[in-house]
Write a protein that holds these residues in place. Structure first.
Motif, PDB file in Angstrom:
ATOM      1  N   ILE A 165       0.854  -1.179   0.000  1.00 14.48           N
ATOM      2  CA  ILE A 165       0.000   0.000   0.000  1.00 14.48           C
ATOM      3  C   ILE A 165       0.895   1.235   0.000  1.00 14.48           C
ATOM      4  CG2 ILE A 165      -1.779   1.281   1.237  1.00 14.48           C
ATOM      5  CD1 ILE A 165      -2.740  -1.368   2.416  1.00 14.48           C
ATOM      6  N   LEU A 166       0.919   1.931  -1.133  1.00 15.15           N
ATOM      7  CA  LEU A 166       1.734   3.142  -1.261  1.00 15.15           C
ATOM      8  C   LEU A 166       0.913   4.344  -0.809  1.00 15.15           C
ATOM      9  CD1 LEU A 166       3.450   2.608  -4.751  1.00 15.15           C
ATOM     10  CD2 LEU A 166       4.099   1.698  -2.514  1.00 15.15           C
ATOM     11  N   THR A 167       1.506   5.165   0.049  1.00 10.55           N
ATOM     12  CA  THR A 167       0.779   6.295   0.597  1.00 10.55           C
ATOM     13  C   THR A 167       1.732   7.471   0.808  1.00 10.55           C
ATOM     14  OG1 THR A 167      -0.699   6.962   2.408  1.00 10.55           O
ATOM     15  CG2 THR A 167       1.100   5.448   2.963  1.00 10.55           C
ATOM     16  N   ASP A 168       1.250   8.525   1.481  1.00 12.46           N
ATOM     17  CA  ASP A 168       2.075   9.720   1.663  1.00 12.46           C
ATOM     18  C   ASP A 168       2.828   9.718   2.990  1.00 12.46           C
ATOM     19  OD1 ASP A 168      -0.106  10.003   3.267  1.00 12.46           O
ATOM     20  OD2 ASP A 168      -0.708  11.970   2.524  1.00 12.46           O
ATOM     21  N   ILE A 169       2.910   8.561   3.632  1.00  8.47           N
ATOM     22  CA  ILE A 169       3.684   8.421   4.870  1.00  8.47           C
ATOM     23  C   ILE A 169       4.459   7.114   4.778  1.00  8.47           C
ATOM     24  CG2 ILE A 169       1.838   7.252   6.132  1.00  8.47           C
ATOM     25  CD1 ILE A 169       2.726   8.840   8.621  1.00  8.47           C
ATOM     26  N   ASP A 170       5.634   7.083   5.353  1.00  7.22           N
ATOM     27  CA  ASP A 170       6.529   5.941   5.129  1.00  7.22           C
ATOM     28  C   ASP A 170       6.373   4.838   6.173  1.00  7.22           C
ATOM     29  OD1 ASP A 170       7.570   7.481   7.158  1.00  7.22           O
ATOM     30  OD2 ASP A 170       9.665   7.128   6.606  1.00  7.22           O
ATOM     31  N   GLY A 171       5.140   4.561   6.565  1.00  9.24           N
ATOM     32  CA  GLY A 171       4.880   3.453   7.470  1.00  9.24           C
ATOM     33  C   GLY A 171       3.992   3.854   8.633  1.00  9.24           C
ATOM     34  N   VAL A 172       3.828   2.931   9.575  1.00 15.04           N
ATOM     35  CA  VAL A 172       3.035   3.175  10.771  1.00 15.04           C
ATOM     36  C   VAL A 172       3.962   3.644  11.887  1.00 15.04           C
ATOM     37  CG1 VAL A 172       1.497   2.152  12.487  1.00 15.04           C
ATOM     38  CG2 VAL A 172       1.368   1.409  10.095  1.00 15.04           C
ATOM     39  N   TYR A 173       3.561   4.699  12.585  1.00 14.74           N
ATOM     40  CA  TYR A 173       4.349   5.251  13.685  1.00 14.74           C
ATOM     41  C   TYR A 173       3.611   5.051  15.009  1.00 14.74           C
ATOM     42  CZ  TYR A 173       7.684   7.491  10.549  1.00 14.74           C
ATOM     43  OH  TYR A 173       8.679   7.722   9.627  1.00 14.74           O
ATOM     44  N   ASP A 174       4.373   5.070  16.101  1.00 13.94           N
ATOM     45  CA  ASP A 174       3.767   4.895  17.413  1.00 13.94           C
ATOM     46  C   ASP A 174       2.917   6.098  17.814  1.00 13.94           C
ATOM     47  OD1 ASP A 174       5.868   6.633  17.754  1.00 13.94           O
ATOM     48  OD2 ASP A 174       6.758   5.581  19.467  1.00 13.94           O
ATOM     49  N   LYS A 175       3.118   7.230  17.129  1.00 17.64           N
ATOM     50  CA  LYS A 175       2.261   8.404  17.283  1.00 17.64           C
ATOM     51  C   LYS A 175       2.411   9.266  16.033  1.00 17.64           C
ATOM     52  CE  LYS A 175       5.825  10.166  20.435  1.00 17.64           C
ATOM     53  NZ  LYS A 175       6.076  10.651  21.816  1.00 17.64           N
ATOM     54  N   ASN A 176       1.575  10.253  15.899  1.00 20.85           N
ATOM     55  CA  ASN A 176       1.529  11.055  14.683  1.00 20.85           C
ATOM     56  C   ASN A 176       2.872  11.743  14.424  1.00 20.85           C
ATOM     57  OD1 ASN A 176       1.015  12.799  12.587  1.00 20.85           O
ATOM     58  ND2 ASN A 176      -0.878  13.616  13.449  1.00 20.85           N
ATOM     59  N   PRO A 177       3.594  11.357  13.362  1.00 21.83           N
ATOM     60  CA  PRO A 177       4.912  11.961  13.106  1.00 21.83           C
ATOM     61  C   PRO A 177       4.837  13.422  12.691  1.00 21.83           C
ATOM     62  CG  PRO A 177       4.279  10.532  11.291  1.00 21.83           C
ATOM     63  CD  PRO A 177       3.247  10.339  12.365  1.00 21.83           C
ATOM     64  N   LYS A 178       3.669  13.868  12.214  1.00 17.34           N
ATOM     65  CA  LYS A 178       3.522  15.263  11.819  1.00 17.34           C
ATOM     66  C   LYS A 178       3.403  16.178  13.042  1.00 17.34           C
ATOM     67  CE  LYS A 178       1.310  14.060   7.412  1.00 17.34           C
ATOM     68  NZ  LYS A 178       0.082  14.164   6.587  1.00 17.34           N
ATOM     69  N   ALA A 179       2.974  15.597  14.141  1.00 20.47           N
ATOM     70  CA  ALA A 179       2.803  16.391  15.364  1.00 20.47           C
ATOM     71  C   ALA A 179       3.905  16.138  16.383  1.00 20.47           C
ATOM     72  CB  ALA A 179       1.442  16.088  15.996  1.00 20.47           C
ATOM     73  N   TYR A 180       4.535  14.961  16.304  1.00 20.12           N
ATOM     74  CA  TYR A 180       5.553  14.593  17.292  1.00 20.12           C
ATOM     75  C   TYR A 180       6.857  14.215  16.590  1.00 20.12           C
ATOM     76  CZ  TYR A 180       1.443  14.236  20.321  1.00 20.12           C
ATOM     77  OH  TYR A 180       0.283  14.505  21.005  1.00 20.12           O
TER      78      TYR A 180
END
Length: 255
Positions: A165-180
């Motif tokens: 699944i290609l998307t605009d984020i490079d994977g799943v993070y433990d919390k929102n990488p845009k905010a943290y």
């Protein structure tokens, strides 16, 4: 031969209201390389028709709420979408075929078998299927709702070796990488539980219907069919090759 279902979201494919021709060119090149060098059969599940159609109609901003407008936009956008795929892949000697599906396609055994047989024959002929939900006729009762779910179902239909699944984020993070800034990417998720689901938010963009929640749900569907699912950045289509090379990119959900 290995089979890989590649799902491409609107946020990855559409830039400034148009198909990102550079991205599609890189994608076509990588698919051609995988077919010729790695003995891989790619199947693409592509969003983008509604987003493109809305831009053609001059409807900027958030998606309209009424179904007829969305269906009209899908009708307009799908024409340009498949034209871009057809012309670009042809430059690399690859033929594509279009398949539009609704939930009714997979909900009835006869139509399910016809869909499966069509995809199988396309793959035998060396054709790359380009699959999208048939948004021009789908109503709530027969909608998949998002192409993340559709991609997982397609992966199950063709007994794929992997779902990407290609998307605009490079994977799943433990919390929102845009905010943290200290958010950490999870390389492997062994089991999808409430903690993993809690990491997902709402829709990922104004033009899309999905988000991390639908991607995790798709990984869950694929996992039940014993298919590993990757969520990775679509910014660089060469990531497809890097996965086969075993590089630690994105997040893989184990089946």
């Amino acid at each position: 031969m290995r089979r890989v279902v590649i799902k491409i979201g609107s946020s990855t494919l559409v830039r400034d209201g148009k198909v990102d021709a550079v991205f599609v060119g890189h994608l076509a090149a990588e698919c051609a390389n995988l077919m010729h060098d790695e003995d891989v059969q790619p199947i693409i599940v592509s969003s983008g028709s509604i987003a493109l159609g809305l831009e053609v109609l001059g409807m900027h901003g958030d998606r309209p709420d009424d179904m007829p407008t969305l269906q009209a936009a899908a009708s307009i956008g799908q024409v340009g979408l498949i034209r871009q795929y057809t012309d670009t892949f042809a430059c690399f000697g690859v033929t594509v075929g279009q398949i539009l599906m609704t939930r009714a396609t997979t909900g009835q055994r006869e139509s399910y078998l016809h869909a499966r047989d069509t995809i199988e024959r396309l793959l035998e002929l060396g054709v790359v299927p380009i699959i999208n939900e048939n948004d021009t006729v789908a109503v709530e009762e027969i909608r998949f709702g998002d192409n993340d779910t559709l991609s997982a179902i397609v992966a199950s239909i063709v007994n794929a070796d992997v779902l990407m699944i290609l998307t605009d984020i490079d994977g799943v993070y433990d919390k929102n990488p845009k905010a943290y800034p200290d958010a950490k990417r999870l390389s492997v998720i062994e089991k999808i539980d409430d903690e993993v689901r809690a990491m997902a938010g709402g829709a990922g963009s104004a033009r899309g219907t999905g988000g991390m929640a639908t991607k995790i749900r798709a990984a869950e569907i694929a996992g039940r069919a014993n298919i590993p699912a990757y969520i990775l950045s679509g910014e660089d289509p060469e990531n497809l090759y890097r996965i086969f090379d075993g590089e630690d990119i994105g997040t893989v959900f184990m089946p």
